[in-house]
Design an enzyme around this catalytic site. Sequence first.
Site, mmCIF file in Angstrom:
data_model
loop_
_atom_site.group_PDB
_atom_site.id
_atom_site.type_symbol
_atom_site.label_atom_id
_atom_site.label_comp_id
_atom_site.label_asym_id
_atom_site.label_seq_id
_atom_site.Cartn_x
_atom_site.Cartn_y
_atom_site.Cartn_z
ATOM 1 N N ARG A 15 37.308 64.845 11.741
ATOM 2 C CA ARG A 15 36.765 66.031 11.648
ATOM 3 C C ARG A 15 35.745 66.247 12.922
ATOM 4 O O ARG A 15 34.906 65.045 13.104
ATOM 5 C CB ARG A 15 36.206 66.197 10.406
ATOM 6 C CG ARG A 15 35.200 67.633 10.203
ATOM 7 C CD ARG A 15 34.693 67.301 8.779
ATOM 8 N NE ARG A 15 33.868 68.448 8.489
ATOM 9 C CZ ARG A 15 32.769 68.638 7.897
ATOM 10 N NH1 ARG A 15 31.968 67.418 7.663
ATOM 11 N NH2 ARG A 15 31.936 69.613 7.735
ATOM 12 N N LEU A 16 35.730 67.386 13.414
ATOM 13 C CA LEU A 16 34.682 67.647 14.345
ATOM 14 C C LEU A 16 33.683 68.598 13.519
ATOM 15 O O LEU A 16 34.097 69.762 13.243
ATOM 16 C CB LEU A 16 34.931 68.272 15.676
ATOM 17 C CG LEU A 16 33.904 68.691 16.645
ATOM 18 C CD1 LEU A 16 33.149 67.652 17.168
ATOM 19 C CD2 LEU A 16 34.758 69.484 17.716
ATOM 20 N N SER A 17 32.470 68.138 12.981
ATOM 21 C CA SER A 17 31.647 68.917 11.755
ATOM 22 C C SER A 17 31.190 70.173 12.388
ATOM 23 O O SER A 17 30.127 70.041 13.324
ATOM 24 C CB SER A 17 30.758 67.988 11.285
ATOM 25 O OG SER A 17 31.433 66.770 10.773
ATOM 26 N N ILE A 18 31.609 71.156 11.915
ATOM 27 C CA ILE A 18 30.991 72.628 12.557
ATOM 28 C C ILE A 18 30.345 73.337 11.261
ATOM 29 O O ILE A 18 29.068 73.927 11.419
ATOM 30 C CB ILE A 18 32.143 73.356 13.060
ATOM 31 C CG1 ILE A 18 32.879 72.615 14.343
ATOM 32 C CG2 ILE A 18 31.441 74.652 13.567
ATOM 33 C CD1 ILE A 18 32.032 72.230 15.315
ATOM 34 N N ILE A 19 30.861 73.505 10.178
ATOM 35 C CA ILE A 19 30.331 74.327 8.933
ATOM 36 C C ILE A 19 30.099 73.171 7.640
ATOM 37 O O ILE A 19 30.905 72.168 7.553
ATOM 38 C CB ILE A 19 31.272 75.150 8.462
ATOM 39 C CG1 ILE A 19 31.407 76.416 9.617
ATOM 40 C CG2 ILE A 19 30.954 75.781 7.195
ATOM 41 C CD1 ILE A 19 32.249 77.393 9.250
ATOM 42 N N CYS A 34 39.213 68.307 14.524
ATOM 43 C CA CYS A 34 39.949 67.904 15.476
ATOM 44 C C CYS A 34 41.420 67.580 15.120
ATOM 45 O O CYS A 34 42.231 67.967 16.029
ATOM 46 C CB CYS A 34 39.367 66.354 15.762
ATOM 47 S SG CYS A 34 38.001 66.268 16.874
ATOM 48 N N GLY A 81 37.746 84.248 26.104
ATOM 49 C CA GLY A 81 38.289 85.416 25.927
ATOM 50 C C GLY A 81 39.738 85.604 25.879
ATOM 51 O O GLY A 81 40.221 86.833 26.337
ATOM 52 N N GLY A 99 40.834 73.329 11.889
ATOM 53 C CA GLY A 99 40.573 74.708 12.264
ATOM 54 C C GLY A 99 39.065 75.341 11.698
ATOM 55 O O GLY A 99 38.367 74.419 11.276
ATOM 56 N N GLU A 100 38.927 76.508 11.531
ATOM 57 C CA GLU A 100 37.835 77.252 11.024
ATOM 58 C C GLU A 100 38.413 78.487 10.316
ATOM 59 O O GLU A 100 39.294 79.286 10.929
ATOM 60 C CB GLU A 100 36.916 77.630 12.062
ATOM 61 C CG GLU A 100 36.247 76.332 12.573
ATOM 62 C CD GLU A 100 35.314 75.333 11.948
ATOM 63 O OE1 GLU A 100 34.949 75.957 10.772
ATOM 64 O OE2 GLU A 100 34.774 74.319 12.332
#
Length: 630
Positions: free
Chosen positions: A49-53, A2, A362, A75-76
Amino acid sequence: MCGIAGWYRREGPEIPMEIIEAQCDSIVHRGPDDAGYFVDRNFGMGMRRLSIIDVEGGHQPIRSNDGRHTIVFNGEIYNHLELRPALEDKGYRFRTQSDTETLLAAFVIWGNDAWLQLEGMYAVAIWDAQTRTLVLARDPLGIKPLYLTEQNGGIAFASELRALKILPEHGFDIDERAVHDFFRFGHIQRPRSIYRQVRQLDPGHFMCIGPSGEASVQQFWKPRIQVKEGLSEAEWIEETRARVLQTVRSHMLADVPIGAFLSGGVDSSAVTAAMTQQSSQRITAFTVGFPGHPSDETHAARKIAEHVGCDHVVLPVELGRARDVVPEIQRAFDEPLGASAVIPCWYASKLAAEHVKVVLCGEGGDELFAGYKRQRNALLLDRWKPLIRLFGPTASLIGRIPHTSSRMWNLVRQQARMVRDSAELTSGFQRFISGTQISTPGLQERVFLPDFRQRHEQPLEDFEAEYFDDPDWKQGSMLEQFMIGDLTVHMPGALLPRLDRASMAHSLEARVPFLSHRFVDWSLTVPVDMKAKGMGKYVLREAARPWLPEGILERPKQGFQMPVSDWFLGDFTDFAIEAWRESGIAEQGYLDPAVVEQLFEEHRSGRAHFGKLLYAITIFSCWWNARSSA
């Protein structure tokens, strides 16, 4: 992720933990989150943090094995698993499965050479406790924001402006040059922000700040035009298909459900189709529809979703609700952004966040593959320049014809003048600048107050020198120069901010596979005639053709565009005028109040078309009102 924030007060006492907590708490985020903080005497930083990984193990900040380096990261990193073996061979011992620790290890082992090894989107802060040095870095395309302010002998950084504004003894004054940017282009040009004391770290740059001396900034990536010769059309199409599959596959890395934004256009359709071909789980696509309006692409999106085999969720939106949602959207933005396409992006993010945490989008397809009408128009103008010059007097005569009661004829008048003026420009960069303005020089002369205009007026030649003074770029064709402008100026200034702010406001991570710097590098090797042929985006269309239903690629481009000109023919005008009058902007010395009122009336009566500028005035008014209330 975030957002991140921090403060390096090189002079002064220890930073209270409460300040760092307050910075992170101010970052816009809805729903449960994971916040972490770190303070080392006169330096502090933190993140939400928005937990993704590695949902359980990836809590930040993360410290290196020896405790010397500490990182926060927004980021990622999509290739982080590929990087790990080389880092382990160098002796790094990993304790988590998170991409954050991979990024930290890459910096510990490779230093600032690490940035080009990363495939992803990021705004990063790394603290070296031994040398008391802070390193900040931003991804090559500027997908993630990073603001900086240097005041009182220190430097502070944040993903959002509001996380800087709470710092004690810091000033935040409106930057008139940024205001001029906004009413000229509909957004603020990098590296400026709306505040004079705050700037952005440019995309593809890193900054080093030590305990003494000035901060140093270096560029580690920029787009380069290196056209590859010798491939047939069929070979280019096949390579494009393979590259799209590869970049989409890498961007699908996540430990949570992912989906896709599907508008019905070429770019989002190609991404969605590539996802379904490479996923073991069923993909959900999200579409915002506008029932009864020509811009509605629900039918096409539904047809695509059924063909590629993904679930499809549609949110019908009434365009009449614009006056209700515009103030709500603007409250989530730190500075004004006059891109009306933020409205469908906002609704799409809100819809997707109810189902998934990550979506693939896209964005970037138009910039890389000549998908914009303004790009192809510039190419036509370049080819037809002799003919346009021949009929120049006729265009001038049309431009001098008085206003009539016909909206269509008045639009022809404006466009004839613009075509004539654009044909005389000397480079693709100048055509880009002219083509992305929301107010022409003549309109600026009319609506800007004289002192304001004279202080900040910037001729096309000066703008070109500021942003495009690169020998490699100047060797490109007219269309390639135009596309460089879209990629390096319009993309980080308008497109990416709208996507990041709208998605983050709903705790949704939006990923852009076409904007991997490796994909961008490759796209700039594709010859222009393989891009601009036909309706534009030729190789991308043909690459995606086997994946999509018959006839879908022959549809004209719609895009996330709102009918702003139509809005100012009806009740929305009353809302806009009320916002303008209540804001007090008329007293700030930017715009001539009497002329603004005239513009509203002339547009509403059909005598002229000022939709983009009137929308920008409305947005600025809403932003100013929200700022004043805060």
